[in-house]
Design a protein around this motif. Sequence first.
Motif, PDB file in Angstrom:
ATOM      1  N   ILE A 180      38.660  60.537 -37.950  1.00 44.08           N
ATOM      2  CA  ILE A 180      38.278  59.897 -39.295  1.00 44.08           C
ATOM      3  C   ILE A 180      39.079  58.979 -39.669  1.00 44.08           C
ATOM      4  O   ILE A 180      40.535  59.100 -39.398  1.00 44.08           O
ATOM      5  CB  ILE A 180      38.345  61.206 -40.144  1.00 44.08           C
ATOM      6  N   TRP A 181      38.823  57.684 -40.160  1.00 39.91           N
ATOM      7  CA  TRP A 181      39.430  56.635 -40.397  1.00 39.91           C
ATOM      8  C   TRP A 181      39.377  56.488 -42.228  1.00 39.91           C
ATOM      9  O   TRP A 181      38.435  56.809 -42.701  1.00 39.91           O
ATOM     10  CB  TRP A 181      39.086  55.308 -39.694  1.00 39.91           C
ATOM     11  N   ILE A 182      40.640  56.137 -42.571  1.00 44.08           N
ATOM     12  CA  ILE A 182      40.579  56.071 -44.030  1.00 44.08           C
ATOM     13  C   ILE A 182      41.008  54.456 -44.493  1.00 44.08           C
ATOM     14  O   ILE A 182      41.866  53.950 -43.767  1.00 44.08           O
ATOM     15  CB  ILE A 182      41.727  56.946 -44.598  1.00 44.08           C
ATOM     16  N   MET A 199      43.218  59.173 -39.165  1.00 43.63           N
ATOM     17  CA  MET A 199      43.911  60.603 -39.615  1.00 43.63           C
ATOM     18  C   MET A 199      44.006  61.442 -38.652  1.00 43.63           C
ATOM     19  O   MET A 199      43.329  61.622 -37.631  1.00 43.63           O
ATOM     20  CB  MET A 199      42.781  61.199 -40.602  1.00 43.63           C
ATOM     21  N   TYR A 212      40.986  67.339 -40.390  1.00 40.13           N
ATOM     22  CA  TYR A 212      41.558  66.053 -40.306  1.00 40.13           C
ATOM     23  C   TYR A 212      42.713  65.973 -41.503  1.00 40.13           C
ATOM     24  O   TYR A 212      42.311  66.407 -42.715  1.00 40.13           O
ATOM     25  CB  TYR A 212      40.938  64.876 -40.542  1.00 40.13           C
ATOM     26  N   CYS A 225      39.905  55.201 -52.263  1.00 32.60           N
ATOM     27  CA  CYS A 225      39.844  55.303 -50.668  1.00 32.60           C
ATOM     28  C   CYS A 225      38.542  55.749 -50.460  1.00 32.60           C
ATOM     29  O   CYS A 225      37.839  56.366 -51.081  1.00 32.60           O
ATOM     30  CB  CYS A 225      40.903  56.095 -50.189  1.00 32.60           C
ATOM     31  N   LYS A 226      38.142  55.439 -49.212  1.00 29.93           N
ATOM     32  CA  LYS A 226      36.963  56.158 -48.315  1.00 29.93           C
ATOM     33  C   LYS A 226      37.162  56.572 -46.972  1.00 29.93           C
ATOM     34  O   LYS A 226      38.403  55.917 -46.423  1.00 29.93           O
ATOM     35  CB  LYS A 226      35.704  55.138 -48.548  1.00 29.93           C
ATOM     36  N   PHE A 227      36.311  57.236 -46.439  1.00 31.68           N
ATOM     37  CA  PHE A 227      36.774  57.926 -45.384  1.00 31.68           C
ATOM     38  C   PHE A 227      35.318  57.364 -44.204  1.00 31.68           C
ATOM     39  O   PHE A 227      34.318  57.506 -44.633  1.00 31.68           O
ATOM     40  CB  PHE A 227      36.714  59.475 -45.229  1.00 31.68           C
ATOM     41  N   GLU A 260      30.133  55.754 -42.727  1.00 30.51           N
ATOM     42  CA  GLU A 260      31.221  56.307 -43.767  1.00 30.51           C
ATOM     43  C   GLU A 260      30.749  57.646 -44.461  1.00 30.51           C
ATOM     44  O   GLU A 260      29.435  57.981 -44.408  1.00 30.51           O
ATOM     45  CB  GLU A 260      31.374  55.277 -44.722  1.00 30.51           C
ATOM     46  N   ILE A 292      40.353  66.933 -44.798  1.00 30.71           N
ATOM     47  CA  ILE A 292      38.989  66.956 -44.477  1.00 30.71           C
ATOM     48  C   ILE A 292      38.454  67.794 -43.562  1.00 30.71           C
ATOM     49  O   ILE A 292      39.180  67.914 -42.644  1.00 30.71           O
ATOM     50  CB  ILE A 292      38.636  65.292 -44.285  1.00 30.71           C
ATOM     51  N   ILE A 343      36.645  68.219 -48.803  1.00 35.57           N
ATOM     52  CA  ILE A 343      37.925  67.477 -48.952  1.00 35.57           C
ATOM     53  C   ILE A 343      38.885  68.225 -49.944  1.00 35.57           C
ATOM     54  O   ILE A 343      38.243  68.869 -50.920  1.00 35.57           O
ATOM     55  CB  ILE A 343      37.846  66.028 -49.815  1.00 35.57           C
TER      56      ILE A 343
END
Length: 169
Positions: free
Chosen positions: A42-44, A68, A76, A101-103, A112, A153, A164
Motif C-alpha cells: 500500500i502506497w501513501i 507502507m 500495513y 493523504c490517500k492510499f 486508490e 490499514i 483504518i
Amino acid sequence: MKLLPVTGEYKIRVNIWKKAVTVIRMNGNKDATLGADGHGAIWIMGWGIGSPSLDNQFGWEPGQAYCMAEISPKKYQFTGIAGPEKDSEIGQRIRFDYLSCKFFHQNGWGGEFSGDNALTIEEKSKVFIADKGNIELADGVKLKEGEVYILTIDLTAGNDKGLISFVQK
C-alpha cells in the motif's frame, strides 16, 4: 533499525545525506502493488506526512509515494512523531496541525482506496481523523507535538472492507 518483513522481496535504500533508510516492497525489479488478496504493498501520498521528516512530505507526485510496511499479513502501518511542517527532526513524520493523504494500490495514481474501495475509519480513531475525500485531521484537531502516532490499514476482511486506525501510542 529493525526490519521484520512478512514475506516477499524488498529494496533497501540508504540516504546518508538525509540520514534515512527506506524499505520498498518489490515484485521482481518493479515496485510491488496491492494484490486482490490484500498482500503486496500500500502506497501513501499527500501533505502533512513525510519521511524521514516532514521536510520531505510526499505530496501528490506519482512515483514519490511511500510504501507502507506490511506488519502482519494484510495489515500495513506508518508510524511517526507529530511535528512541524518545516525544520522538523528525523522521525517527525506527521504534521501536528494538518493532514491530507490517500492510499493507493501502487506507487502513483489509480487503484486508490476511494468509492467502492474506501477505507472505513475505526470508531476510536474518529477523534483524530476524518474521511473528507482524503484522510484528514478531524475538525478542530491538533495532534500533540512530540507524541508518536500509528496509522494502520487492516485488509484482513478484504480489500473492499479495509479498516483504518490512527492512534496515539
